[in-house]
Write a protein that holds these residues in place. Structure first.
Motif, short mmCIF file in Angstrom:
data_model
loop_
_atom_site.label_atom_id
_atom_site.label_comp_id
_atom_site.label_asym_id
_atom_site.label_seq_id
_atom_site.Cartn_x
_atom_site.Cartn_y
_atom_site.Cartn_z
N ILE A 1 5.13 -6.35 -3.11
CA ILE A 1 4.33 -5.62 -2.55
C ILE A 1 4.16 -5.43 -1.44
N GLU A 2 4.46 -4.19 -0.70
CA GLU A 2 4.86 -3.76 0.89
C GLU A 2 3.94 -3.99 2.22
N LYS B 1 -1.09 -2.62 6.38
CA LYS B 1 -0.69 -2.30 4.71
C LYS B 1 -1.27 -0.63 5.01
N ILE C 1 9.27 -4.86 1.16
CA ILE C 1 8.81 -5.22 0.16
C ILE C 1 8.75 -6.81 0.12
N ASP D 1 -7.20 -3.54 -4.23
CA ASP D 1 -6.24 -4.28 -4.83
C ASP D 1 -6.09 -5.63 -4.12
N LEU D 2 -6.56 -5.89 -3.01
CA LEU D 2 -6.24 -6.78 -2.22
C LEU D 2 -7.65 -8.04 -2.58
#
Ligand code: AMP
Ligand code: GLY
Length: 424
Positions: free
Chosen positions: A197-198, A217, A279, A422-423
């Protein structure tokens, strides 16, 4: 203090707003700026890479500090240009030297720096037209997907991630032999693919001392669920909710500290921002890229969270005493959603009138591609506005941004509705 800021995006509007909160900033010029910066500072129609014009302007207006937003003038050597000109050398430039800017200007330079200073990064090799067949053999030793990176600046388009080996070889040849990205792909870095995950880490340094700014992010793809073409960024969140103190500590000791020490060891002058793209693989941070400026739209969430005087921080950067100034951060979350022109990042129309900005409640509006035409606010780029909100958590903040976006309108307006989804 008379300050000149270079750039014209949401990043520059956010930097300009924060600098104007400082009592140390008496006059702020922005070159070239946008409709947002025009409302709070004075725009001047000079291209940020036109050093000769910038010189005349800086002398004429008695500019006392130059803050550089985008990478182009840095990679072209604006820091050295000011430093080596007797009429300009008294003006501090916030940004790295030309060599320092190679951390973004050349992927190969960045990889050599990372390896030399033992900073975790993906395994790689680099190739030219003369070694293109060796590059194809190297690809055969890797597992898919294959990561090909044009060495030079390619307006954010120079990284290809390809599943199929034969297609990867074809693209490698296109880049090296057929100049797919012009001179930027005269060299190509082939890199191991990292599955994780970036997140982005931002650092302000005077070359010796540093401050770690809030993490952020970014949402890079145009489509919901992270699909479609890469863009400059469709939204951002700060802080990144999954970054705990253990991970932050690893980022500082394994990446930030050796980066700043590496600059010193290599004798590289660097007074500005470092944007480290990471990442996280199995809780271990690995560097995928350096940028030598702030991110856009990350700036629109990172900078509003800074409670300290930004101009005072910049002065400390210039004077080399950054540790003498404290950095206070708003503990709330900030989110931003980018409003773009339909068609972006490919073809899009400009000149569309923007409605509803007067109805914004409890959000900050940062302009990117906007201008005033015949007294009306109209679109003037792919990325148009960034709507930033605060909340006790990012869910609360993002809700506010979306509530305000509902009141905004222009023809073919587009934005992603899933920022932060997504979090947890
Ligand atoms: P960059 O221009 O270096 O930011 O790369 C663009 C995007 O490509 C990054 O935001 C990542 O999503 C992806 N990327 C770059 N390098 C790698 C890598 N080694 N492994 C996986 N994804 C990568
Ligand atoms: N948002 C990514 C960048 O500024 O490069």
């Amino acid at each position: 203090m008379v300050i000149l800021l270079l750039g014209s995006g949401g990043r520059e509007h956010a930097l300009a707003s924060k600098m104007l909160q400082s009592s140390k900033c008496s006059t702020l010029f922005v070159a070239p700026g946008n409709a947002g910066t025009a409302a709070i500072a004075t725009n001047i129609p000079i291209n940020p890479t036109d050093f000769i014009e910038l010189k005349s302007f800086a002398i004429q207006e008695k500019v006392e500090m130059l803050v550089v937003g985008p990478e182009d003038p840095l990679v072209s050597g604006i820091y050295d240009f000011f430093k080596n000109d007797s009429e300009l050398s008294h003006i501090p430039v916030i940004g790295p030297s030309k060599v320092g800017a190679q951390l973004e200007g050349s992927k190969e330079f960045a990889k050599e720096f990372l390896v030399k200073h033992k900073i975790p990064t993906a395994a790689y090799d680099s190739f030219t037209a003369a070694t293109v067949e060796k590059g194809c053999l190297f690809l055969e030793t890797l597992q898919p997907p294959y990561v090909l990176k044009a060495d030079g600046l390619a307006a954010g388009k120079g990284v290809l991630i390809i599943q199929d080996l034969e297609e990867a070889k074809t693209e490698l040849r296109n880049m090296l032999v057929h100049a797919k990205f012009g001179n930027a792909s005269a060299k190509v870095v082939i890199e191991e693919f990292l599955d994780g995950i970036e997140l982005s880490c931002f650092v302000l340094t005077d070359g010796q001392q540093y401050k770690i700014l809030p993490t952020a992010k970014d949402y890079k793809r145009i489509g919901e669920g992270d699909t479609g073409l890469n863009t400059g960024g469709m939204g951002a969140i700060s802080p990144v909710p999954f970054v705990d103190s253990v991970l932050l500590d690893k980022i500082e000791t394994r990446i930030v500290k050796p980066t700043v020490e590496g600059l010193q060891k290599d004798g590289i002058e660097y007074k500005g921002f470092i944007f480290i793209g990471l990442i996280i693989v199995k809780n271990e941070p690995i560097v995928i890229e350096y940028n030598v400026r702030m991110g856009d739209p990350e700036t629109e969430v990172v900078i509003p969270r800074i409670k300290s005087d930004l101009v005072e921080l910049f002065q400390a950067v210039a004077n080399g005493n950054l540790n003498d100034v404290s950095l206070a951060i708003d503990q709330r979350s900030a989110t931003t959603v980018m409003i773009v022109s339909g068609g972006y990042p490919e073809e899009y129309e400009k000149g569309k009138e923007i409605f509803g900005l007067d109805k914004m409640e409890d959000s900050l509006v940062y302009h990117a591609g906007t201008k005033i035409e015949n007294g009306k606010l109209v679109t003037n780029g792919g990325r148009v506005l960034a709507i930033t909100s605060f909340g006790n958590d990012f869910q609360e903040a993002i809700k506010k941004s979306y509530q305000n976006i509902d009141k905004l309108h222009f023809d073919k307006m587009y934005f992603r509705k899933d920022i932060g989804k997504d979090l947890k």
